[in-house]
Design a protein around this motif. Structure first.
Motif, PDB file in Angstrom:
ATOM      1  N   VAL A 199      -1.074  -1.938   7.881  1.00 53.50           N
ATOM      2  CA  VAL A 199      -0.167  -2.020   6.738  1.00 53.50           C
ATOM      3  C   VAL A 199      -0.072  -3.456   6.228  1.00 53.50           C
ATOM      4  N   GLY A 200      -0.017  -4.411   7.147  1.00 57.28           N
ATOM      5  CA  GLY A 200       0.064  -5.814   6.750  1.00 57.28           C
ATOM      6  C   GLY A 200      -1.159  -6.257   5.970  1.00 57.28           C
ATOM      7  N   ALA A 201      -2.338  -5.817   6.402  1.00 55.30           N
ATOM      8  CA  ALA A 201      -3.565  -6.187   5.704  1.00 55.30           C
ATOM      9  C   ALA A 201      -3.595  -5.616   4.295  1.00 55.30           C
ATOM     10  N   HIS A 202      -3.226  -4.357   4.150  1.00 51.32           N
ATOM     11  CA  HIS A 202      -3.216  -3.740   2.826  1.00 51.32           C
ATOM     12  C   HIS A 202      -2.097  -4.308   1.955  1.00 51.32           C
TER      13      HIS A 202
ATOM     14  N   GLY B 155      23.843 -10.155 -10.582  1.00 51.52           N
ATOM     15  CA  GLY B 155      22.598  -9.888 -11.291  1.00 51.52           C
ATOM     16  C   GLY B 155      21.373 -10.182 -10.448  1.00 51.52           C
ATOM     17  N   GLU B 156      21.392 -11.321  -9.752  1.00 49.88           N
ATOM     18  CA  GLU B 156      20.263 -11.667  -8.882  1.00 49.88           C
ATOM     19  C   GLU B 156      20.130 -10.648  -7.751  1.00 49.88           C
ATOM     20  N   TYR B 157      21.260 -10.273  -7.165  1.00 51.70           N
ATOM     21  CA  TYR B 157      21.198  -9.328  -6.051  1.00 51.70           C
ATOM     22  C   TYR B 157      20.617  -7.988  -6.505  1.00 51.70           C
ATOM     23  N   ILE B 158      21.076  -7.505  -7.647  1.00 56.21           N
ATOM     24  CA  ILE B 158      20.598  -6.210  -8.138  1.00 56.21           C
ATOM     25  C   ILE B 158      19.116  -6.267  -8.499  1.00 56.21           C
ATOM     26  N   SER B 159      18.720  -7.311  -9.234  1.00 53.51           N
ATOM     27  CA  SER B 159      17.332  -7.384  -9.686  1.00 53.51           C
ATOM     28  C   SER B 159      16.367  -7.584  -8.526  1.00 53.51           C
ATOM     29  N   VAL B 160      16.721  -8.475  -7.595  1.00 49.59           N
ATOM     30  CA  VAL B 160      15.827  -8.728  -6.460  1.00 49.59           C
ATOM     31  C   VAL B 160      15.844  -7.542  -5.492  1.00 49.59           C
ATOM     32  N   SER B 161      16.981  -6.850  -5.397  1.00 49.53           N
ATOM     33  CA  SER B 161      17.028  -5.636  -4.577  1.00 49.53           C
ATOM     34  C   SER B 161      16.098  -4.565  -5.143  1.00 49.53           C
ATOM     35  N   SER B 162      16.044  -4.472  -6.456  1.00 52.16           N
ATOM     36  CA  SER B 162      15.130  -3.516  -7.082  1.00 52.16           C
ATOM     37  C   SER B 162      13.686  -3.865  -6.748  1.00 52.16           C
ATOM     38  N   GLN B 163      13.390  -5.159  -6.768  1.00 52.12           N
ATOM     39  CA  GLN B 163      12.044  -5.595  -6.382  1.00 52.12           C
ATOM     40  C   GLN B 163      11.764  -5.233  -4.929  1.00 52.12           C
ATOM     41  N   ARG B 164      12.743  -5.486  -4.081  1.00 48.50           N
ATOM     42  CA  ARG B 164      12.565  -5.191  -2.656  1.00 48.50           C
ATOM     43  C   ARG B 164      12.395  -3.687  -2.420  1.00 48.50           C
ATOM     44  N   ASP B 165      13.165  -2.866  -3.128  1.00 45.53           N
ATOM     45  CA  ASP B 165      13.044  -1.413  -2.992  1.00 45.53           C
ATOM     46  C   ASP B 165      11.641  -0.951  -3.376  1.00 45.53           C
ATOM     47  N   THR B 166      11.101  -1.561  -4.431  1.00 50.63           N
ATOM     48  CA  THR B 166       9.749  -1.212  -4.868  1.00 50.63           C
ATOM     49  C   THR B 166       8.724  -1.606  -3.815  1.00 50.63           C
ATOM     50  N   GLU B 167       8.896  -2.788  -3.233  1.00 53.66           N
ATOM     51  CA  GLU B 167       7.982  -3.237  -2.184  1.00 53.66           C
ATOM     52  C   GLU B 167       8.017  -2.287  -0.986  1.00 53.66           C
ATOM     53  N   ILE B 168       9.218  -1.892  -0.575  1.00 54.53           N
ATOM     54  CA  ILE B 168       9.349  -0.990   0.576  1.00 54.53           C
ATOM     55  C   ILE B 168       8.691   0.359   0.275  1.00 54.53           C
ATOM     56  N   ALA B 169       8.908   0.866  -0.938  1.00 56.01           N
ATOM     57  CA  ALA B 169       8.304   2.145  -1.316  1.00 56.01           C
ATOM     58  C   ALA B 169       6.782   2.063  -1.288  1.00 56.01           C
ATOM     59  N   ASP B 170       6.227   0.958  -1.775  1.00 55.28           N
ATOM     60  CA  ASP B 170       4.778   0.788  -1.764  1.00 55.28           C
ATOM     61  C   ASP B 170       4.245   0.683  -0.334  1.00 55.28           C
ATOM     62  N   LEU B 171       4.965  -0.014   0.530  1.00 58.40           N
ATOM     63  CA  LEU B 171       4.531  -0.148   1.921  1.00 58.40           C
ATOM     64  C   LEU B 171       4.569   1.197   2.639  1.00 58.40           C
ATOM     65  N   GLU B 172       5.585   1.981   2.367  1.00 59.90           N
ATOM     66  CA  GLU B 172       5.669   3.313   2.980  1.00 59.90           C
ATOM     67  C   GLU B 172       4.546   4.217   2.485  1.00 59.90           C
ATOM     68  N   MET B 173       4.238   4.111   1.198  1.00 55.92           N
ATOM     69  CA  MET B 173       3.136   4.893   0.642  1.00 55.92           C
ATOM     70  C   MET B 173       1.814   4.475   1.268  1.00 55.92           C
ATOM     71  N   GLU B 174       1.639   3.163   1.456  1.00 54.46           N
ATOM     72  CA  GLU B 174       0.405   2.660   2.042  1.00 54.46           C
ATOM     73  C   GLU B 174       0.288   3.092   3.500  1.00 54.46           C
ATOM     74  N   ALA B 175       1.391   3.056   4.235  1.00 54.48           N
ATOM     75  CA  ALA B 175       1.368   3.479   5.638  1.00 54.48           C
ATOM     76  C   ALA B 175       0.986   4.953   5.756  1.00 54.48           C
ATOM     77  N   ALA B 176       1.528   5.776   4.850  1.00 59.52           N
ATOM     78  CA  ALA B 176       1.197   7.206   4.870  1.00 59.52           C
ATOM     79  C   ALA B 176      -0.276   7.428   4.537  1.00 59.52           C
ATOM     80  N   ALA B 177      -0.802   6.657   3.585  1.00 59.63           N
ATOM     81  CA  ALA B 177      -2.208   6.802   3.214  1.00 59.63           C
ATOM     82  C   ALA B 177      -3.121   6.382   4.351  1.00 59.63           C
ATOM     83  N   ILE B 178      -2.771   5.333   5.058  1.00 63.56           N
ATOM     84  CA  ILE B 178      -3.590   4.873   6.191  1.00 63.56           C
ATOM     85  C   ILE B 178      -3.587   5.903   7.307  1.00 63.56           C
TER      86      ILE B 178
END
Length: 237
Positions: A136-139, A75-98
């Motif tokens: 990306v780190g700053a944003h 349960g912890e692995y799945i839930s925290v992995s979902s959080q991590r996937d969301t973080e990665i998606a947001d970082l990729e979106m931010e990198a593309a926007a920059i």
């Protein structure tokens, strides 16, 4: 030593030992330990309250321990992995926007610093320097709130929660296993409450929180859960 040197030494900043880096594993450890105590104690109390044999109580407790530890890990692995996937998606979106519109992203970063109290000219200068150094780190830090300290770590959360669950669940199992038949329920109840109080104190100490309040809330919640399962066991006996 000269007075000037003494003044300089007196002005030196004392070392600070922050507890924020512990957030990831501490949350998983406290959650796992609390669940281990409460769920296993509640389980064996419910079975024992139904006048079951010692072997039936211990079988239920051991099965609950194994199932609970596995459930916590997965349960912890799945839930925290979902959080991590969301973080990665947001970082990729931010990198593309920059990359596509760096000026707009620069204004967005500067606006954040203005809201935090910097003058517009200084805010833009800070944003320019930070975006030039690590855009990306700053944003991620200032726009999205994603930092290295708070970043999701699925494996850490998984094994920490499973180990803490297993370790904490041993206390109620020992209590119910060693107690005579007519004292199994109260003995397990008391041992579990003591274990919960200790968990609350240790968790508060590791996190720098008030110990009494932390202990009280875990004891209260665990006590209610065990009382309910004891009642169910008596009703179905």
């Amino acid at each position: 030593m000269s007075s000037g040197a003494g003044a300089i030494m007196s002005m030196e900043h004392a070392a600070e030992h922050h507890r924020s880096p512990r957030i990831g594993w501490l949350r998983a450890a406290v959650l796992g330990a609390n669940d281990g105590i409460v769920s296993i104690a509640s389980l064996v109390i419910g079975v024992a309250a139904a006048n079951s044999s010692r072997s039936a109580v211990m079988t239920a407790g051991l099965a609950g321990l194994i199932a609970g530890a596995a459930s916590m890990a997965v349960g912890e692995y799945i839930s925290v992995s979902s959080q991590r996937d969301t973080e990665i998606a947001d970082l990729e979106m931010e990198a593309a926007a920059i990359e596509s519109n760096p000026e707009a992203e620069l204004r967005e970063l500067a606006a954040i610093y203005i809201r935090r109290g910097l003058q517009p000219a200084l805010a833009r200068e800070v944003a320019q320097q930070l975006q030039a150094h690590d855009a990306v780190g700053a944003h991620a830090r200032d726009e999205l709130g994603i930092t290295e300290i708070a970043a999701a770590r699925p494996f850490q959360a998984s094994w920490t929660s499973a180990v803490s669950f297993t370790t904490a669940a041993i206390a109620p199992l020992i209590a119910v296993g060693l107690s005579p038949r007519n004292a199994r329920v109260p003995a397990t109840f008391v041992v579990a409450l003591l274990a919960l109080a200790l968990l609350g104190v240790l968790g508060a100490r590791a996190g720098g929180a008030p110990r009494t309040r932390a202990a009280a809330r875990v004891v209260l919640g665990g006590g209610i859960a065990m009382a309910l399962t004891a009642l169910i066991g008596h009703l179905v006996a």
